[in-house]
Design a protein around this motif. Structure first.
Motif, mmCIF file in Angstrom:
data_model
loop_
_atom_site.group_PDB
_atom_site.id
_atom_site.type_symbol
_atom_site.label_atom_id
_atom_site.label_comp_id
_atom_site.label_asym_id
_atom_site.label_seq_id
_atom_site.Cartn_x
_atom_site.Cartn_y
_atom_site.Cartn_z
ATOM 1 N N LEU A 278 0.860 -1.178 0.000
ATOM 2 C CA LEU A 278 0.000 0.000 0.000
ATOM 3 C C LEU A 278 0.896 1.228 0.000
ATOM 4 C CD1 LEU A 278 -2.618 -1.078 2.725
ATOM 5 C CD2 LEU A 278 -2.700 -1.467 0.248
ATOM 6 N N GLU A 279 0.961 1.922 -1.150
ATOM 7 C CA GLU A 279 1.797 3.116 -1.229
ATOM 8 C C GLU A 279 1.144 4.253 -0.456
ATOM 9 O OE1 GLU A 279 2.227 3.793 -5.389
ATOM 10 O OE2 GLU A 279 3.789 2.244 -5.652
ATOM 11 N N GLU A 280 1.994 5.222 -0.014
ATOM 12 C CA GLU A 280 1.492 6.353 0.782
ATOM 13 C C GLU A 280 0.485 7.160 -0.026
ATOM 14 O OE1 GLU A 280 1.903 7.191 3.886
ATOM 15 O OE2 GLU A 280 3.179 5.435 4.283
ATOM 16 N N LYS A 281 -0.669 7.403 0.582
ATOM 17 C CA LYS A 281 -1.716 8.195 -0.081
ATOM 18 C C LYS A 281 -2.667 8.721 0.988
ATOM 19 C CE LYS A 281 -2.998 4.561 -2.494
ATOM 20 N NZ LYS A 281 -2.377 3.379 -1.865
ATOM 21 N N ASP A 282 -3.570 9.607 0.595
ATOM 22 C CA ASP A 282 -4.565 10.112 1.539
ATOM 23 C C ASP A 282 -5.422 8.962 2.051
ATOM 24 O OD1 ASP A 282 -3.624 12.644 1.130
ATOM 25 O OD2 ASP A 282 -5.165 13.189 -0.365
ATOM 26 N N GLN A 284 -4.429 6.763 4.172
ATOM 27 C CA GLN A 284 -3.572 5.565 4.229
ATOM 28 C C GLN A 284 -3.903 4.695 5.434
ATOM 29 O OE1 GLN A 284 -1.476 4.383 2.185
ATOM 30 N NE2 GLN A 284 0.137 3.231 3.210
ATOM 31 N N GLN A 285 -4.035 5.293 6.612
ATOM 32 C CA GLN A 285 -4.236 4.495 7.812
ATOM 33 C C GLN A 285 -5.561 3.737 7.765
ATOM 34 O OE1 GLN A 285 -1.892 3.959 10.232
ATOM 35 N NE2 GLN A 285 -3.366 2.368 10.783
ATOM 36 N N VAL A 288 -5.007 0.769 5.584
ATOM 37 C CA VAL A 288 -4.204 -0.247 6.289
ATOM 38 C C VAL A 288 -5.085 -1.013 7.260
ATOM 39 C CG1 VAL A 288 -2.331 -0.591 7.949
ATOM 40 C CG2 VAL A 288 -2.010 0.984 6.019
ATOM 41 N N TYR A 308 -6.104 -4.652 -3.626
ATOM 42 C CA TYR A 308 -5.493 -3.539 -2.897
ATOM 43 C C TYR A 308 -4.045 -3.219 -3.281
ATOM 44 C CZ TYR A 308 -9.459 -3.842 0.357
ATOM 45 O OH TYR A 308 -10.708 -3.842 0.918
ATOM 46 N N ASP A 310 -0.492 -2.121 -4.628
ATOM 47 C CA ASP A 310 0.016 -1.127 -5.578
ATOM 48 C C ASP A 310 1.294 -1.610 -6.281
ATOM 49 O OD1 ASP A 310 -1.966 0.830 -5.056
ATOM 50 O OD2 ASP A 310 -0.940 1.355 -3.192
ATOM 51 N N GLY A 354 6.333 1.966 1.205
ATOM 52 C CA GLY A 354 4.961 2.023 1.675
ATOM 53 C C GLY A 354 4.736 1.016 2.788
ATOM 54 N N THR A 355 3.490 0.555 2.920
ATOM 55 C CA THR A 355 3.143 -0.406 3.960
ATOM 56 C C THR A 355 2.908 -1.774 3.318
ATOM 57 O OG1 THR A 355 2.103 1.320 5.288
ATOM 58 C CG2 THR A 355 1.543 -0.960 5.820
#
Length: 625
Positions: A278-282, A284-285, A288, A308, A310, A354-355
């Motif tokens: 999961l790449e950083e984006k608005d 994000q949490q 996750v 999901y 990326d 990312g996560t």
């Protein structure tokens, strides 16, 4: 030739060449600059338009050429063509050709910036230590090849220039529509033809060969029945491998060695992994948390990847990343993998990418081999180690026992060896131990061949040596008629058969030219007649010989052409070519046409490159010292 020319212009960067063929072998084998470079002082080997080619540069290139040849399978390291004096000419020619191209490119204003050169050097892994450029390593490796940083930079610059120039020629090459259409017309051409088969059996029963004909043929062709000089030798072989077969090892010693190996054994773990990225984006949490919950709920991991993840590279394969190689992933990522069992999915792992949610698909732990699995190999290794000591002790004794001895029997008896005899071999070719050129040279030496002495001890590997003695020598000779009479008779028989069939074929062609029907002619004499309509080059129906002949014949406008060819069974085939149908683009798929276009462009580029090189070299002032 064309491919070689392109490679000589285009090549690869000097850095790649140097490290693949110079530095890497030197590092691995321990060869230093002095072993092949010699002194850099002295007369240059050549000059091209005032550009010097030093003797050191020539020796480097000879060494590289030799190493490339030795890397090929089955190459005899003692072969004549691998000697420096025999490699010097072609290698120097290659260097002068390269120098002429460099001078021409430089005169045309081509060059490389210092910044680009420095970047190339900094990025070479051979010059790096712990992932960073190391000046000391750089200077040490260059010194091994008698390079200074300045001379290496110059060589690197030249190779980049050559690569750019070759690329410019390649990118400027094109093929015309007319060229492409002509090529398609030829490649996809079809031909209509007929065949009349005149079998060998038709005439061979009537062919007779007399003794006088045999004698005359033999006398006129004696030189074709030469039997080469040959030599077989008796020999004794001292080898560690043979000695090892006579040694018994204490089972307790084998057990102790196994236990020592077991104490040093380190278990390793192998992980096949998959992940969701999961790449950083608005938001994000929240995303996750959503994925975490679905994993806890037992949702299918591959489906979650598809929805999901990326990571486009692994998304279509269920997130599979293959087997994890240590130190290739971020530390947090790898630590998470090490904490998982097979089938488990990690908690969210944050890295710069990312996560991640990481799943261990399979976990394999290497276990030490059992004693039963290892005992035979351990025993063999211990036998060989002991055998090598005995071999070293007996080597000098072998020389003492065979020096000035009347035969090899005493040495064989004392050292428990067997006297063997080789198959006959020539000066240039042999089998078994005679495959080694040193063995052949020793066998044909004056000492062994002429004087009948034992050879000196010859090392054929690191742990095997032989001593030779002449067994049977047969000088070159012309075989007698009795030995070759069967061959002579068959040659004369085949010749008479072919002459008879050629006469029949010629008569058939004359009748066809006169307008008689091919089918009726074949039927009258019970020959096999076949017609082939719009046959392709790849067609096998008519047979290779007939198709090849049909596609090599020309066709006069408005009339058929006739010829004949010998079939693989010795019979004759009379052909009549009746139609040539040119190929067309519609005969090809778009992908095939694109491939043909690329191939033609490549050939044109090769021709242009070859023409350019030939002109540059021809006009260059080359002085060989």
């Amino acid at each position: 030739m064309l491919q070689k020319v392109r490679e000589s212009m285009k090549g690869t960067f000097v850095a790649t060449i140097v490290f693949l063929f110079f530095i890497v072998p030197l590092i691995l084998t321990g060869v230093d600059g002095g072993s092949f470079l010699g002194s850099a002082v002295g007369t240059d080997a050549a000059s091209v338009e005032g550009k010097a080619i030093s003797n050191a540069e020539l020796r480097r290139a000879i060494y590289m050429r030799k190493q490339r040849l030795l890397d090929q399978q089955g190459v005899d390291p003692n072969a004549e063509y691998l000697k420096d004096e025999n490699l010097r000419g072609p290698v120097l020619e290659s260097l002068t050709r390269r120098a002429a191209l460099i001078v021409s490119a430089e005169k045309g204003g081509m060059g490389v910036s210092e910044q680009a050169l420095d970047q190339q050097i900094r990025e070479r892994p051979e010059f790096q230590l712990d992932g960073k450029f190391d000046a000391q390593t750089y200077r040490r490796l260059l010194s091994n090849l008698a390079f200074t940083p300045a001379s290496y930079k110059a060589a690197l610059s030249e190779d980049i220039i050559l690569g750019q120039h070759a690329q410019a020629i390649e990118l400027s090459t094109f093929s015309t529509e007319e060229e492409l259409n002509d090529l398609v017309s030829l490649i996809h051409q079809k031909r209509s033809f007929f065949t009349i088969k005149v079998p060998k059996t038709l005439v061979e029963k009537d062919v007779k060969v007399s003794d006088d004909e045999i004698n005359t043929y033999y006398e006129e062709n004696k030189n074709t029945f030469v039997e080469d000089e040959s030599l077989s030798v008796s020999y004794v072989e001292l080898s560690a491998a043979n000695i090892a077969q006579t040694i018994d090892i204490d089972p307790q010693a084998v057990k102790q060695q196994y236990e020592a190996e077991l104490a040093d054994f380190k278990k390793t773990q192998q992980y096949e992994i998959a992940h969701i990225l999961l790449e950083e984006k608005d938001g994000q949490q929240a995303l996750v948390d959503e994925v975490s919950q679905k994993i806890k709920d037992g949702d299918d991991f591959a489906e979650l990847v598809s929805k999901y993840s990326d990571d486009s590279g692994s998304k279509d394969s269920g997130g599979n990343l293959g087997v994890m190689i240590a130190d290739t992933f971020p530390e947090a990522f790898e630590n998470a993998v090490y904490s998982l069992e097979e089938g488990q999915v990690s908690a969210p792992v944050v890295t710069e990418a990312g996560t991640h949610f990481i799943k261990v698909i399979a976990k394999k732990v290497t276990e030490p081999p059992t004693f039963d699995e290892r005992k035979e190999a351990i025993a063999d290794a211990m036998k060989l180690a002991e055998a090598e000591e005995i071999y070293a002790q007996n080597l000098d004794r072998l020389g003492e026992l065979t020096f000035s001895a009347a035969d090899l029997a005493d040495a064989a008896k004392e050292l428990n060896l067997e006297v063997k005899t080789t198959e006959p071999f020539s000066r240039n070719r042999g089998t078994d131990i005679a495959i080694n050129s040193n063995v052949r040279d020793a066998a044909y030496s004056e000492e062994v061949l002429s004087n009948g002495y034992n050879s000196s001890v010859l090392e054929i590997s690191n742990t095997a040596s032989v001593v030779l003695r002449k067994a049977v020598h047969k000088p070159e000779r012309i075989k007698g008629l009795d030995e070759v009479k069967e061959v002579v008779t068959q040659n004369l028989t085949n010749k008479k058969i072919d002459e008879a069939l050629s006469e029949i074929s010629s008569n058939l062609k004359d009748k066809l030219v006169a307008g008689e029907s091919a089918e009726q002619l074949a039927k009258a004499d019970e020959y096999e007649y076949k017609a082939f309509d719009k046959s392709e080059r790849s067609s096998s129906e008519a047979g290779f010989q007939a198709v090849n002949k049909a596609f090599s014949m020309s066709l006069a406008e408005g009339s058929a052409s006739y010829d004949h060819v010998v079939d693989r069974d010795g019979g004759h085939i009379v052909l009549g070519l009746t139609e040539i149908i040119p190929g067309h683009r519609s005969d090809m798929k778009d992908q095939q046409f694109q491939g043909l276009t690329a191939q033609l462009n490549g050939q044109n580029a090769n021709f242009e490159t070859s023409s350019y090189e030939s002109q540059v070299v021809a006009e260059a002032d080359i002085d060989i010292h």
